[in-house]
Design a protein around this motif. Structure first.
Motif, PDB file in Angstrom:
ATOM      1  N   GLU A  20      -3.159  13.654   3.299  1.00  0.00           N
ATOM      2  CA  GLU A  20      -2.087  15.135   2.954  1.00  0.00           C
ATOM      3  C   GLU A  20      -1.583  14.657   1.694  1.00  0.00           C
ATOM      4  O   GLU A  20      -0.404  14.535   1.584  1.00  0.00           O
ATOM      5  N   PRO A  21      -1.876  14.569   0.401  1.00  0.00           N
ATOM      6  CA  PRO A  21      -0.868  14.523  -1.430  1.00  0.00           C
ATOM      7  C   PRO A  21       0.167  15.569  -1.021  1.00  0.00           C
ATOM      8  O   PRO A  21      -0.228  16.808  -0.971  1.00  0.00           O
ATOM      9  N   ILE A  22       1.840  15.221  -0.782  1.00  0.00           N
ATOM     10  CA  ILE A  22       2.752  15.928  -0.844  1.00  0.00           C
ATOM     11  C   ILE A  22       2.507  16.274  -2.354  1.00  0.00           C
ATOM     12  O   ILE A  22       3.251  16.688  -3.076  1.00  0.00           O
ATOM     13  N   GLY A  23       3.194  15.099  -3.398  1.00  0.00           N
ATOM     14  CA  GLY A  23       3.754  14.857  -4.538  1.00  0.00           C
ATOM     15  C   GLY A  23       3.910  13.708  -4.940  1.00  0.00           C
ATOM     16  O   GLY A  23       3.732  12.837  -4.141  1.00  0.00           O
ATOM     17  N   GLU A  24       4.103  13.303  -6.444  1.00  0.00           N
ATOM     18  CA  GLU A  24       4.531  12.467  -7.107  1.00  0.00           C
ATOM     19  C   GLU A  24       5.375  12.207  -7.951  1.00  0.00           C
ATOM     20  O   GLU A  24       5.096  13.101  -8.479  1.00  0.00           O
ATOM     21  N   VAL A  25       5.709  11.208  -8.403  1.00  0.00           N
ATOM     22  CA  VAL A  25       6.372  11.051  -9.777  1.00  0.00           C
ATOM     23  C   VAL A  25       6.216  10.036 -10.388  1.00  0.00           C
ATOM     24  O   VAL A  25       5.993   9.009  -9.775  1.00  0.00           O
ATOM     25  N   ASP A  26       5.843   9.855 -11.718  1.00  0.00           N
ATOM     26  CA  ASP A  26       5.727   8.427 -12.660  1.00  0.00           C
ATOM     27  C   ASP A  26       6.825   7.149 -12.581  1.00  0.00           C
ATOM     28  O   ASP A  26       8.118   8.025 -13.010  1.00  0.00           O
ATOM     29  N   PHE A  29       5.697   4.620 -17.693  1.00  0.00           N
ATOM     30  CA  PHE A  29       4.252   5.732 -18.634  1.00  0.00           C
ATOM     31  C   PHE A  29       3.907   4.372 -19.044  1.00  0.00           C
ATOM     32  O   PHE A  29       2.970   2.736 -19.322  1.00  0.00           O
ATOM     33  N   LYS A  30       1.846   4.087 -18.796  1.00  0.00           N
ATOM     34  CA  LYS A  30       1.057   3.349 -19.909  1.00  0.00           C
ATOM     35  C   LYS A  30       0.021   4.009 -20.618  1.00  0.00           C
ATOM     36  O   LYS A  30      -0.336   5.077 -20.407  1.00  0.00           O
ATOM     37  N   LEU A  31       0.167   3.670 -21.544  1.00  0.00           N
ATOM     38  CA  LEU A  31      -0.433   4.033 -23.112  1.00  0.00           C
ATOM     39  C   LEU A  31      -2.554   4.536 -22.261  1.00  0.00           C
ATOM     40  O   LEU A  31      -2.712   5.135 -22.743  1.00  0.00           O
ATOM     41  N   ILE A  32      -3.387   3.400 -21.730  1.00  0.00           N
ATOM     42  CA  ILE A  32      -4.013   3.315 -21.279  1.00  0.00           C
ATOM     43  C   ILE A  32      -4.289   3.560 -19.431  1.00  0.00           C
ATOM     44  O   ILE A  32      -3.774   2.974 -18.884  1.00  0.00           O
ATOM     45  N   GLY A  33      -5.232   4.655 -19.179  1.00  0.00           N
ATOM     46  CA  GLY A  33      -4.399   4.393 -17.708  1.00  0.00           C
ATOM     47  C   GLY A  33      -4.139   5.357 -17.100  1.00  0.00           C
ATOM     48  O   GLY A  33      -2.452   5.673 -18.100  1.00  0.00           O
ATOM     49  N   PRO A  34      -3.761   5.662 -15.954  1.00  0.00           N
ATOM     50  CA  PRO A  34      -2.645   6.702 -15.450  1.00  0.00           C
ATOM     51  C   PRO A  34      -1.893   5.663 -15.152  1.00  0.00           C
ATOM     52  O   PRO A  34      -1.908   4.341 -15.505  1.00  0.00           O
ATOM     53  N   ASP A  35       0.065   6.636 -15.762  1.00  0.00           N
ATOM     54  CA  ASP A  35       0.878   5.787 -14.825  1.00  0.00           C
ATOM     55  C   ASP A  35       0.865   5.195 -13.831  1.00  0.00           C
ATOM     56  O   ASP A  35       0.920   5.618 -13.004  1.00  0.00           O
ATOM     57  N   HIS A  36       1.739   4.420 -13.607  1.00  0.00           N
ATOM     58  CA  HIS A  36       2.510   3.900 -12.199  1.00  0.00           C
ATOM     59  C   HIS A  36       3.270   4.977 -11.960  1.00  0.00           C
ATOM     60  O   HIS A  36       3.908   5.720 -12.552  1.00  0.00           O
ATOM     61  N   LYS A  37       3.271   5.435 -10.467  1.00  0.00           N
ATOM     62  CA  LYS A  37       3.839   6.812  -9.787  1.00  0.00           C
ATOM     63  C   LYS A  37       3.653   5.822  -8.660  1.00  0.00           C
ATOM     64  O   LYS A  37       3.770   5.005  -7.943  1.00  0.00           O
ATOM     65  N   ILE A  38       5.597   6.775  -7.752  1.00  0.00           N
ATOM     66  CA  ILE A  38       5.869   6.568  -6.183  1.00  0.00           C
ATOM     67  C   ILE A  38       5.086   8.377  -6.078  1.00  0.00           C
ATOM     68  O   ILE A  38       5.241   9.379  -6.495  1.00  0.00           O
ATOM     69  N   VAL A  39       4.077   8.181  -4.649  1.00  0.00           N
ATOM     70  CA  VAL A  39       3.214   9.012  -3.669  1.00  0.00           C
ATOM     71  C   VAL A  39       4.164   9.145  -2.375  1.00  0.00           C
ATOM     72  O   VAL A  39       3.965   8.067  -2.179  1.00  0.00           O
ATOM     73  N   VAL A  40       4.087  10.342  -2.162  1.00  0.00           N
ATOM     74  CA  VAL A  40       4.409  10.853  -0.994  1.00  0.00           C
ATOM     75  C   VAL A  40       2.999  11.636  -0.520  1.00  0.00           C
ATOM     76  O   VAL A  40       2.404  12.176  -0.762  1.00  0.00           O
ATOM     77  N   ASP A  41       2.353  11.112   0.862  1.00  0.00           N
ATOM     78  CA  ASP A  41       1.769  11.600   1.344  1.00  0.00           C
ATOM     79  C   ASP A  41       2.302  12.087   3.090  1.00  0.00           C
ATOM     80  O   ASP A  41       2.807  11.194   3.755  1.00  0.00           O
ATOM     81  N   ALA A  42       1.774  13.011   3.987  1.00  0.00           N
ATOM     82  CA  ALA A  42       1.976  13.866   5.048  1.00  0.00           C
ATOM     83  C   ALA A  42       0.680  13.366   5.709  1.00  0.00           C
ATOM     84  O   ALA A  42       0.045  13.025   5.362  1.00  0.00           O
ATOM     85  N   ALA A  58       4.311   2.480  -3.338  1.00  0.00           N
ATOM     86  CA  ALA A  58       3.798   2.607  -5.029  1.00  0.00           C
ATOM     87  C   ALA A  58       2.310   3.084  -4.877  1.00  0.00           C
ATOM     88  O   ALA A  58       1.775   2.308  -4.783  1.00  0.00           O
ATOM     89  N   LYS A  59       1.799   3.580  -6.493  1.00  0.00           N
ATOM     90  CA  LYS A  59       0.589   2.898  -6.725  1.00  0.00           C
ATOM     91  C   LYS A  59       0.627   2.408  -8.126  1.00  0.00           C
ATOM     92  O   LYS A  59       1.231   3.095  -8.979  1.00  0.00           O
ATOM     93  N   THR A  60      -0.015   1.455  -8.461  1.00  0.00           N
ATOM     94  CA  THR A  60      -0.273   0.777  -9.813  1.00  0.00           C
ATOM     95  C   THR A  60      -1.233   1.870 -10.844  1.00  0.00           C
ATOM     96  O   THR A  60      -2.461   2.302 -10.285  1.00  0.00           O
ATOM     97  N   GLY A  61      -0.466   2.091 -11.629  1.00  0.00           N
ATOM     98  CA  GLY A  61      -1.962   3.002 -13.037  1.00  0.00           C
ATOM     99  C   GLY A  61      -2.545   1.650 -14.096  1.00  0.00           C
ATOM    100  O   GLY A  61      -2.582   0.484 -12.837  1.00  0.00           O
TER     101      GLY A  61
END
Length: 156
Positions: A20-26, A29-42, A58-61
């Motif tokens: 269950e996704p709780i939140g994420e932070v970038d 920054f990636k110009l093309i595609g989603p940013d790299h981020k840290i995601v928190v799931d429950a 970590a989630k690769t963008g």
């Protein structure tokens, strides 16, 4: 026979923890595609009512990440907490994969393993990632003590 096998598979799937996704932070920054981020799931432990594990990773963008082709880093952190009255629908094995999720196209998986420390009446949770060829020693561990009035039932 086929019906029994189907029912068994369905039971395993329904008992598996789901994120269950709780939140994420970038983080980048990636110009093309989603940013790299840290995601928190429950993840609610399917074998222990009243325990939830929070996993950050970590989630690769970028282009590869946006297409689901990127391999996420092995870094992960875990914190499991009592979120309600603890009860056990069934006896627990000494050690069990509570959750496993693919974090690359083919070769890499994130695992959350539950272990029982019967001497201390405590549930120990470990997170790590593995690869088909070479796993990572990076891991994180957390523990949830259970009141001695509620002994943890073990499979014999």
């Amino acid at each position: 026979m086929k019906t029994a096998l189907f029912a068994a598979c369905l039971g395993v799937l329904s008992a598996a923890a789901s994120a269950e996704p709780i939140g994420e932070v970038d983080t980048v920054f990636k110009l093309i595609g989603p940013d790299h981020k840290i995601v928190v799931d429950a993840y609610d432990d399917p074998g222990v009512k009243g325990v939830t594990c929070y996993v950050s990773r970590a989630k690769t963008g970028g282009i590869k990440g946006g297409l689901g082709l990127a391999e996420d880093k092995s870094d992960a952190s875990i914190a499991c907490r009592q979120t309600g009255p603890i009860s056990f629908p069934r006896p627990l094995p000494q050690q069990e994969d509570m959750f496993s999720e693919r974090i690359s196209l083919v070769f890499k998986r994130l695992h959350v393993v539950r272990m029982v420390d019967a001497a201390r009446n405590t549930l120990v949770y470990l997170t790590y990632s593995d690869r088909v060829i070479e796993g990572s020693p990076q891991n994180a561990v957390t523990a949830v003590p259970v009141d001695r009035a509620t002994p943890i039932p073990l499979k014999r």
